[in-house]
Write a protein that holds these residues in place. Structure first.
Motif, PDB file in Angstrom:
ATOM      1  N   PHE A  32     -13.679  -7.622   6.713  1.00 48.44           N
ATOM      2  CA  PHE A  32     -13.671  -6.447   7.593  1.00 48.44           C
ATOM      3  C   PHE A  32     -12.264  -5.957   7.915  1.00 48.44           C
ATOM      4  O   PHE A  32     -12.070  -4.778   8.186  1.00 48.44           O
ATOM      5  CB  PHE A  32     -14.527  -6.663   8.853  1.00 48.44           C
ATOM      6  CG  PHE A  32     -13.830  -7.272  10.052  1.00 48.44           C
ATOM      7  CD1 PHE A  32     -13.051  -6.504  10.894  1.00 48.44           C
ATOM      8  CD2 PHE A  32     -14.010  -8.615  10.352  1.00 48.44           C
ATOM      9  CE1 PHE A  32     -12.440  -7.064  12.011  1.00 48.44           C
ATOM     10  CE2 PHE A  32     -13.413  -9.183  11.462  1.00 48.44           C
ATOM     11  CZ  PHE A  32     -12.621  -8.403  12.290  1.00 48.44           C
ATOM     12  N   THR A  33     -11.254  -6.837   7.848  1.00 50.84           N
ATOM     13  CA  THR A  33      -9.883  -6.381   8.132  1.00 50.84           C
ATOM     14  C   THR A  33      -9.163  -5.905   6.875  1.00 50.84           C
ATOM     15  O   THR A  33      -8.193  -5.160   6.970  1.00 50.84           O
ATOM     16  CB  THR A  33      -9.032  -7.490   8.768  1.00 50.84           C
ATOM     17  OG1 THR A  33      -8.911  -8.587   7.858  1.00 50.84           O
ATOM     18  CG2 THR A  33      -9.606  -7.932  10.106  1.00 50.84           C
ATOM     19  N   GLY A  34      -9.605  -6.388   5.713  1.00 47.92           N
ATOM     20  CA  GLY A  34      -8.928  -6.026   4.471  1.00 47.92           C
ATOM     21  C   GLY A  34      -7.699  -6.868   4.186  1.00 47.92           C
ATOM     22  O   GLY A  34      -6.967  -6.604   3.238  1.00 47.92           O
ATOM     23  N   GLY A  35      -7.434  -7.891   5.003  1.00 49.50           N
ATOM     24  CA  GLY A  35      -6.280  -8.771   4.794  1.00 49.50           C
ATOM     25  C   GLY A  35      -6.707 -10.219   4.721  1.00 49.50           C
ATOM     26  O   GLY A  35      -7.635 -10.646   5.419  1.00 49.50           O
ATOM     27  N   ALA A  36      -6.030 -10.997   3.894  1.00 52.19           N
ATOM     28  CA  ALA A  36      -6.356 -12.414   3.737  1.00 52.19           C
ATOM     29  C   ALA A  36      -6.283 -13.142   5.084  1.00 52.19           C
ATOM     30  O   ALA A  36      -5.470 -12.796   5.946  1.00 52.19           O
ATOM     31  CB  ALA A  36      -5.406 -13.065   2.741  1.00 52.19           C
ATOM     32  N   ALA A  37      -7.153 -14.151   5.247  1.00 58.16           N
ATOM     33  CA  ALA A  37      -7.203 -14.912   6.496  1.00 58.16           C
ATOM     34  C   ALA A  37      -7.404 -16.395   6.207  1.00 58.16           C
ATOM     35  O   ALA A  37      -8.129 -16.757   5.287  1.00 58.16           O
ATOM     36  CB  ALA A  37      -8.332 -14.398   7.380  1.00 58.16           C
ATOM     37  N   GLN A  38      -6.749 -17.214   7.004  1.00 60.40           N
ATOM     38  CA  GLN A  38      -6.973 -18.659   7.001  1.00 60.40           C
ATOM     39  C   GLN A  38      -7.252 -19.037   8.443  1.00 60.40           C
ATOM     40  O   GLN A  38      -6.348 -19.017   9.284  1.00 60.40           O
ATOM     41  CB  GLN A  38      -5.747 -19.404   6.480  1.00 60.40           C
ATOM     42  CG  GLN A  38      -5.418 -19.106   5.041  1.00 60.40           C
ATOM     43  CD  GLN A  38      -4.113 -19.753   4.601  1.00 60.40           C
ATOM     44  OE1 GLN A  38      -3.280 -20.133   5.400  1.00 60.40           O
ATOM     45  NE2 GLN A  38      -3.953 -19.873   3.293  1.00 60.40           N
ATOM     46  N   ILE A  39      -8.513 -19.348   8.722  1.00 60.72           N
ATOM     47  CA  ILE A  39      -8.935 -19.614  10.098  1.00 60.72           C
ATOM     48  C   ILE A  39      -9.701 -20.928  10.130  1.00 60.72           C
ATOM     49  O   ILE A  39     -10.686 -21.090   9.424  1.00 60.72           O
ATOM     50  CB  ILE A  39      -9.838 -18.485  10.633  1.00 60.72           C
ATOM     51  CG1 ILE A  39      -9.125 -17.133  10.549  1.00 60.72           C
ATOM     52  CG2 ILE A  39     -10.267 -18.786  12.067  1.00 60.72           C
ATOM     53  CD1 ILE A  39     -10.030 -15.943  10.835  1.00 60.72           C
ATOM     54  N   SER A  40      -9.249 -21.835  10.971  1.00 54.25           N
ATOM     55  CA  SER A  40      -9.951 -23.096  11.184  1.00 54.25           C
ATOM     56  C   SER A  40     -10.747 -22.995  12.477  1.00 54.25           C
ATOM     57  O   SER A  40     -10.329 -22.339  13.425  1.00 54.25           O
ATOM     58  CB  SER A  40      -8.949 -24.245  11.296  1.00 54.25           C
ATOM     59  OG  SER A  40      -9.611 -25.428  11.700  1.00 54.25           O
TER      60      SER A  40
END
Length: 132
Positions: A32-40
């Motif tokens: 939904f943001t269009g940017g890569a994410a790394q979320i724990s």
């Protein structure tokens, strides 16, 4: 350094669970943001969103209800973090999202405040409307 607090509230046509998942699931978040994410989902762990623009640490999680994180923009001084708190509540079959971000640089307040709508809340609403 002078700081300000951002307060925003919006209503989303989705359950608190679906909104929570969009924010905390790195694949859904990236979509939904269009940017890569790394979320724990582990409290105390670092996160990176928007292809590295936003970083911080998750401080508190209450499933489907609350997210508290330290947060900084990539162009902020290395030692400065704000704190954001997102609370989700069910209101008439929709989700009320309440957002508070403390410690925002006074000189970047307007940019960051508008950025939440431009890069998060509006794309999140559109994604939920599409059933993502």
């Amino acid at each position: 350094m002078k700081t300000k607090t951002i307060r925003q509230t919006l209503t989303l046509d989705a359950s608190p669970h679906d909104v929570y998942e969009m924010l905390m699931d790195e694949k859904k978040h990236a979509r939904f943001t269009g940017g890569a994410a790394q979320i724990s989902r582990d409290v105390g762990r670092a996160f990176v969103t928007n292809s590295g623009y936003s970083t911080g640490t998750t401080k508190e999680l209450v499933q489907d209800t609350k997210i508290v994180q330290t947060w900084r923009a990539g162009d902020w001084p290395d030692d400065h973090y704000s704190t954001l708190t997102i609370t989700l509540s069910l209101v008439s079959s929709k989700t009320k999202l309440s957002f508070v971000q403390t410690g925002v640089h006074e000189g970047q307040y307007d940019e960051i405040r508008h950025g939440w709508y431009d890069y998060y809340w509006d794309p999140l609403k559109k994604s939920l409307e599409r059933g993502a």
